[in-house]
Design an enzyme around this catalytic site. Structure first.
Site, PDB file in Angstrom:
ATOM      1  CE1 TYR A 185       3.801   9.315  11.011  1.00 46.29           C
ATOM      2  CE2 TYR A 185       5.534   9.598  12.637  1.00 46.29           C
ATOM      3  CZ  TYR A 185       5.085   9.063  11.448  1.00 46.29           C
ATOM      4  OH  TYR A 185       5.919   8.264  10.699  1.00 46.29           O
ATOM      5  CB  THR A 222      -0.935   0.031   1.220  1.00 44.42           C
ATOM      6  OG1 THR A 222      -0.152   0.135   2.430  1.00 44.42           O
ATOM      7  CG2 THR A 222      -1.788  -1.232   1.284  1.00 44.42           C
TER       8      THR A 222
END
Length: 286
Positions: free
Chosen positions: A169, A16
């Site tokens: 994050y 991906t």
């Protein structure tokens, strides 16, 4: 065909986020080792460009266009892969991003959490039966050393109360590690393994859409010392195809070697709750 270049002959790999940076280098590197590569990207043109590059070098590739921040598109991707690829030997969950300010996806979820954690969580679960039937098979997830600064805020996973790009994050990268460890526990006794990695500090366009202070100030200074995308992809490729890792599962790797991740990453109670919450957010059974 020499041993290295034939290492993945006859095997199918899904990568991906494969149109640039580490993902592109991973796809090209695995194709060079003989794998049939299925690759994803948001841009049809860029995704096809990588597929054409692989074919021009003598490899084989399928290109799938999907924005994995959308759960509908994750599900469509899984359907397309299951229809196109009769076997799946390796899933490389590489896609990810960083946003300094809080963005919402089409599903109304915070984008960092949705793309970095929920997308691989959902895609992996949707493809797990195919991986298990193909087995031995491997699930490789790209995290970051940022996991060491991460905390899973079970009461505010999506930064609704207070948002920080770096905090979001770091949490998502810790979630990658905890998901991998929980997945490995669930897969014990099967032929499917799950590993997770830190690719190193790599010179890519990561975070360029909405850069934080680190991207604006620090990255230009350290750019000459960063790894190239090919160097950053080395650990992903190693985990995907090294024969000696066939039975290695539930391990964090950095620079191609097993490392201990943060203490928080080994909290099985938090991992179990994170799995339940994630399953609820993507509409899967807990």
């Amino acid at each position: 065909m020499d041993e290295i270049h034939g290492l993945m002959a006859g095997k199918t790999v899904l990568v991906t986020g494969a149109t640039s940076g580490i993902g592109r280098a991973t796809a090209i590197g695995l194709a060079a080792r003989g794998a049939h590569v299925a690759l994803t990207g948001r841009s049809g043109e860029r995704t096809q460009d990588v597929a054409r590059e692989i074919r021009a070098s003598g490899g084989t590739a399928d290109a799938f266009v999907a924005d994995l921040s959308s759960q509908a598109q994750v599900r469509q991707l899984a359907d397309d892969v299951l229809h196109t690829c009769p076997r799946l030997d390796v899933l490389v969950n590489n896609v990810g991003g960083y946003w300094s300010t809080r963005h919402l996806t089409v599903d109304g979820l915070e984008r960092t959490f949705a793309l970095n954690h929920l997308a691989p969580f959902l895609l992996t679960n949707l493809l797990l039966d195919r991986l298990a039937r193909t087995g031995p098979a491997r699930i490789v997830t790209v995290s970051s050393q940022a996991q060491a600064q991460g905390r899973i805020d079970l009461d505010d996973l999506q930064g609704e109360r207070a948002y920080s790009g770096s905090r979001a994050y770091n949490q998502s990268k810790l979630a990658n590690v905890m998901f991998t460890y929980a997945l490995a526990r669930k897969l014990r006794g099967t032929w499917v393994t799950a590993t997770v990695l830190h690719p190193g500090v790599v010179n890519t366009s990561f975070g360029a859409d909405d850069p934080g202070r680190i991207q604006r100030v620090l990255v230009p200074v350290i750019r000459p010392f960063m790894k190239t995308p090919a160097q950053g992809a080395a650990t992903s490729i190693h985990l995907a195809c090294a024969p000696e890792l066939e039975h290695v599962s539930g391990v964090f790797f950095a620079h191609g070697k097993p490392k201990r991740s943060s203490e928080r990453s080994y909290d099985e109670a938090v991992a179990a709750r994170l799995w339940e919450l994630s399953a609820d957010l993507v509409g899967l059974p807990g």
